[in-house]
Scaffold this active site. Structure first.
Site, PDB file in Angstrom:
ATOM      1  N   PRO A   2      -6.790 -48.514 -43.858  1.00 21.43           N
ATOM      2  CA  PRO A   2      -6.365 -49.727 -43.150  1.00 21.43           C
ATOM      3  C   PRO A   2      -7.115 -49.895 -41.836  1.00 21.43           C
ATOM      4  CG  PRO A   2      -4.499 -48.261 -43.591  1.00 21.43           C
ATOM      5  CD  PRO A   2      -5.732 -47.530 -43.976  1.00 21.43           C
ATOM      6  N   GLU A   3      -7.617 -51.089 -41.612  1.00 22.11           N
ATOM      7  CA  GLU A   3      -8.231 -51.406 -40.328  1.00 22.11           C
ATOM      8  C   GLU A   3      -7.208 -52.204 -39.517  1.00 22.11           C
ATOM      9  OE1 GLU A   3     -11.698 -51.026 -39.296  1.00 22.11           O
ATOM     10  OE2 GLU A   3     -12.800 -50.707 -41.155  1.00 22.11           O
ATOM     11  N   HIS A  95       5.064 -43.013 -55.200  1.00 22.04           N
ATOM     12  CA  HIS A  95       4.665 -42.366 -53.946  1.00 22.04           C
ATOM     13  C   HIS A  95       5.578 -42.726 -52.781  1.00 22.04           C
ATOM     14  CE1 HIS A  95       1.192 -41.565 -56.387  1.00 22.04           C
ATOM     15  NE2 HIS A  95       0.835 -42.829 -56.396  1.00 22.04           N
ATOM     16  N   ARG A 114      -1.714 -40.723 -50.610  1.00 25.34           N
ATOM     17  CA  ARG A 114      -2.524 -39.566 -50.223  1.00 25.34           C
ATOM     18  C   ARG A 114      -1.917 -38.724 -49.098  1.00 25.34           C
ATOM     19  NH1 ARG A 114      -8.653 -41.421 -49.943  1.00 25.34           N
ATOM     20  NH2 ARG A 114      -8.883 -39.167 -49.858  1.00 25.34           N
ATOM     21  N   ARG A 156     -21.374 -44.313 -20.206  1.00 24.58           N
ATOM     22  CA  ARG A 156     -21.666 -43.341 -21.258  1.00 24.58           C
ATOM     23  C   ARG A 156     -23.150 -43.348 -21.540  1.00 24.58           C
ATOM     24  NH1 ARG A 156     -16.470 -42.878 -25.090  1.00 24.58           N
ATOM     25  NH2 ARG A 156     -14.983 -43.156 -23.410  1.00 24.58           N
TER      26      ARG A 156
END
Ligand SMILES: [Zn+2]
Length: 283
Positions: A2-3, A95, A114, A156
């Site tokens: 999922p984003e 599940h 999962r 950075r």
């Protein structure tokens, strides 16, 4: 996986269908799904009984269900987490890992094939669970600060894609959205953050926001169907990708075949013409 847009769809669904309801009982069907709740499954369920859901919040890809008395349930969707609202007694999904019985005759069910996802009780976590306080805001967050992001990015000395995948700098940008927004800007993924021009950083932020909003708008499944699939297989991925997964296909801007490089155990897709590879540390 999922984003951010899929997680936002889940958040909106919980906001619409679960807020105001009291949890009468919590049942853990698989203890692995509450492994992040260190005191254990029995403690988890005892803390939830009788609590009222007052909101649903998100930071990046992290979601939490806000409870009365300033506590929260922190939810990790992992690779395959799904939320469903079902009538009590309705056939259980495959599940099924956790079920929260609500006082309106329904259940909020968490299924996760999962088991990378799960839930934990976050004491005083309603405003922001301390477990995720290090996660930065995402560009769709009204309190996201572009100037602060820009300043921190430039401090950075790293490749720009590596930087935007860092959830402590900016959250919600996964591999797919990174490649798409870098293609749109356009910027090569290895460009050094210290040498990015102001307009390049501004352009990148605009395109990250655009990609997220488009994915949200096209984000497929709605909670109205009492079923939310957060596997990340929304129509967006099939219809709108211009770089990610497009190896060998002509760039939609210039026609040059898109290339794929190995990148941090995954892939980076880019156009050699629109997004030239930096030749030295300065570019
Ligand atoms: Zn191109």
């Amino acid at each position: 996986m999922p984003e951010l847009p899929e997680v936002e769809v889940v958040r909106l669904g919980i906001q619409e269908h679960v807020v105001g309801r009291t949890i009468t009982q919590a049942v853990v069907h698989d203890v692995r799904s509450v492994r992040r709740h260190l005191p254990g499954a029995a403690d988890f369920t005892s803390r939830l009984a009788g609590r009222t859901v007052v909101g649903a919040a998100r930071r990046g890809k992290y979601l939490w269900i806000q409870l009365d008395h300033d506590d929260a349930i922190l939810c990790h969707l992992g690779m395959s987490g799904q939320f469903l609202v079902s009538d009590i007694g309705a056939p259980e999904p495959r599940h099924l890992r956790i079920a929260l019985t609500l006082d309106d005759g329904r259940e909020l069910r968490f299924a996760d094939q999962r088991i990378f996802g799960g839930m934990s009780f976050s004491e005083d976590g309603a405003e922001l669970p301390p477990e995720i306080a290090h996660i930065a805001r995402d560009p769709l967050d009204p309190l996201f600060d572009p100037a602060e992001f820009s300043a921190r990015l430039r401090k950075r000395e790293t490749g720009v894609k590596r930087a935007i995948l860092d959830q402590t700098l900016i959250s919600g940008v996964g591999n797919i959205y990174a490649d798409e927004s870098l293609w749109r800007t356009p910027l090569h993924y290895a460009r050094n953050t210290r040498h990015l021009r102001t307009r390049e950083v501004e352009g990148l932020l605009v395109h990250i926001g655009e990609v997220m909003l488009e994915a949200l708008a096209q984000g497929g499944t709605s909670f109205d169907a009492l079923y939310v699939n957060v596997n990340g297989n929304s129509g967006y991925f099939e219809r709108s990708l211009q770089a990610y997964g497009q190896e060998g296909k002509p760039c939609q801007r210039c026609g040059t075949p898109i290339r794929r490089d190995a990148f941090m155990n995954r892939s980076s897709y880019w156009c050699p013409t629109c997004q030239p590879r930096p030749r030295n540390g300065k570019f």
